[in-house]
Every structure is written in C-alpha cells, then in structure tokens.
Design a protein around this motif. Structure first.
Motif: not given
Length: 317
Positions: A3, A38, A40-43, A61, A63
């Motif tokens: 993502r 936001q 947190q939902n992405f690579d 972040c 991630n």
C-alpha cells in the motif's frame, strides 16, 4: 498487498504502472498533522516538496519501508535518519532536468526583453502610453555570444549548457566535484553532436559571466551574497531554479536597486510558500512559483521513474 500513499500526487502513468503489479495507490492528500496516524496503514509514502517526512514522523511509523521523492532535492526528508532506521529513500533526479533547464531560459528571455515589467504595465498603460512603453523596452539584448556561468554542473546544469550552446552562448561551468565537461547534444533530426564546455573556478565564473544560473543543492549559507554580487559584471543577471536560501535575497535586492544587476529570475524563494513582498513586486525580477519540474512531460517521466524504483525495491524485499 503493498500500500502506497502518494501524498503529493503521482502522474497517472506511474499510478497505473504500480497498480498493474498489484500495488494499492492512494492519491488523496493527507494533511501533515494527520500523517502519523494515517501512515500506519501504508508501506510507503511518496512526496514532492509539500509534505515533510521528518524524524518524528519516521519514529511514529515503524511500518514504513520506503519514502519516495518525486523530484531531485530531498530537503523535506530526513534522509540519513530514515536510512539508519532501515527505511529506503529514493528520488528521481533525471526526470525533470530538461523542464527546469527550459524554465531557466524562459526567465532569461523574459529579463533581456523586459517582459516581467512589460507584462505588468501593458494591461494598465498600453492603451494610453504605448509609445512611452515602446521606448522604455527598446534596449533589449540577445543571448547569442554572451557568457552563461553555470554554478552546479549536475544533470540540470548540463541541460542548461546544452540549450545555451544551441543558442550560440559561451558556457563556463563550476561544480564542487570533478565532472565530465563533454556534452552530447541531440539535434532535431536525431543527430548527436559532441561538444565540451570550459571549466572555471567559482571566482572566475562569477567575474566573467553575463548570466549566472544556479543548480546547487540546499546550502545553510547563501551561494550568492553581497560579495559575489559585487564581483559580477555590471549589468549581469542571475537565475535561481535550484533551492531557496542559495541567494541572499536582501543582497540581491540591493544589487538590483543599485543597477549592479540588470535583472533576476527566481523560481525558488527563501521563505516558501510566503516569499517576501518586495521580491514579488520588484520590476526587475521575473517570477515563477517553484514550477521548474511542473510540465506534463516531466511529471509523466517522474511518475514512471518513481513507480519503477518502488517496484524494484519491493521485488527485493
């Protein structure tokens, strides 16, 4: 699924390329203050110059695996810190070079023919003072035969040199690092012509050039200030399409007001996005709002290059 948040946008060609291999690409802009949540939902995140990726955001972040910059400079990213944390950082230094170089000459042509002032006054006085304006702007000059000094002879500086040579200008080049002074210029029929430019010290370039174009990375101290302006030819001009802060704007205004410099062309400013008003209203300054890379062609190249680099990175993961 990988993502990616393209927070400052990405050309449709680049987005399509990423989606073709199964990546999800979000192009809706997330305000800076909401990024930590936001992301947190992405690579990965891609940015241009608006979004900042600083240490605090990187720490928030864990991630995050990749930061991509669509363009050359990465002043808005804490690059070394990100890499220390194992986050890859990529950019697209080659894709926008020609567009930036062409903008340099847009500013040069504007200055030598007084277009920056004419375009302001013609709508107001063109129907009442036409002959006076005609006389005021009658002493333009040509670029052919003049000397352009290029401070910073990387990809963009080399493209500037190619255009200058095509116009019949003499070129002086300076860079902090050793460089190849040979250029291959592609003519309209596809022929390649090899030429070389003259290397010069910074001091020689400043003293001998009729026009100086800056193509240097961010510097904590101005590259051109009062001392450098004083060393220039009377009637010289400067164009800055590199970074804000590389010119001492107060010293620039003084040099313009005294007549030492004929004009300046600025695409970047010390206090973006709120440049000082006396810069914006000066009759001898040609102005653009940091749009050097903002052509359709450059943005498509940037999008495709960025997408390719992202795919290469994740294919190795």
């Amino acid at each position: 699924m990988i993502r990616i948040l393209a927070n400052d946008g990405i050309d449709p060609a680049g987005k399509a390329l990423l989606e073709s291999v199964g990546f999800y690409v979000e192009t809706e802009h997330v305000p800076q203050e909401q990024l930590a949540e936001q992301l947190q939902n992405f690579d990965a995140i891609t940015v241009r110059s608006a979004t900042k990726v600083r240490q605090a955001l990187i720490d928030a972040c864990p991630n995050l695996k990749l930061i991509g910059r669509g363009g050359v400079g990465m002043d808005n990213i804490d690059v070394e810190y990100a890499r220390e944390k194992g986050v890859a950082v990529i950019n697209t230094p080659a894709s926008s070079s020609l567009s930036v170089a062409e903008l340099v000459f847009a500013h040069l042509f504007t200055g030598i023919r007084f277009l920056e002032d004419s375009n302001r006054k013609m709508p107001l006085e063109g129907n009442t003072k036409f002959n006076e304006l005609k006389k005021a702007y009658a002493k333009g000059i040509e670029l052919r035969g003049k000397t352009i000094g290029i401070l910073g002879f990387g990809r963009i500086g080399r493209e500037v040199a190619k255009i200058a040579i095509g116009l019949g200008m003499k070129v002086l080049a300076y860079d902090l690092y050793p460089f190849n002074n040979e250029l291959a210029i592609e003519l309209g029929d596809g022929q390649l012509v090899k030429v070389s430019v003259k290397e010069a010290s910074k001091e020689e370039l400043i003293a001998q050039s009729d026009f100086i174009s800056l193509h240097v990375p961010f510097s904590p101290e101005p590259v051109l200030g009062a001392a450098e302006f004083a060393a220039m030819k009377k009637g010289a001009a400067v164009v800055n399409a590199s970074r804000g802060g590389t010119i001492d704007e107060a010293a620039l205004l003084e040099a313009l007001n005294s007549g030492k410099l004929a004009f300046a062309g600025l695409d970047v400013f010390n206090n973006e996005p709120t440049p000082r008003v006396d810069i914006l209203t000066h009759p001898k300054i040609s102005l653009t709002p940091h749009i050097g890379a903002s052509t359709n062609e450059a943005q498509e190249r940037i999008g495709v290059e960025l997408a390719t680099l992202i795919m290469q990175h994740f294919s190795k993961s």
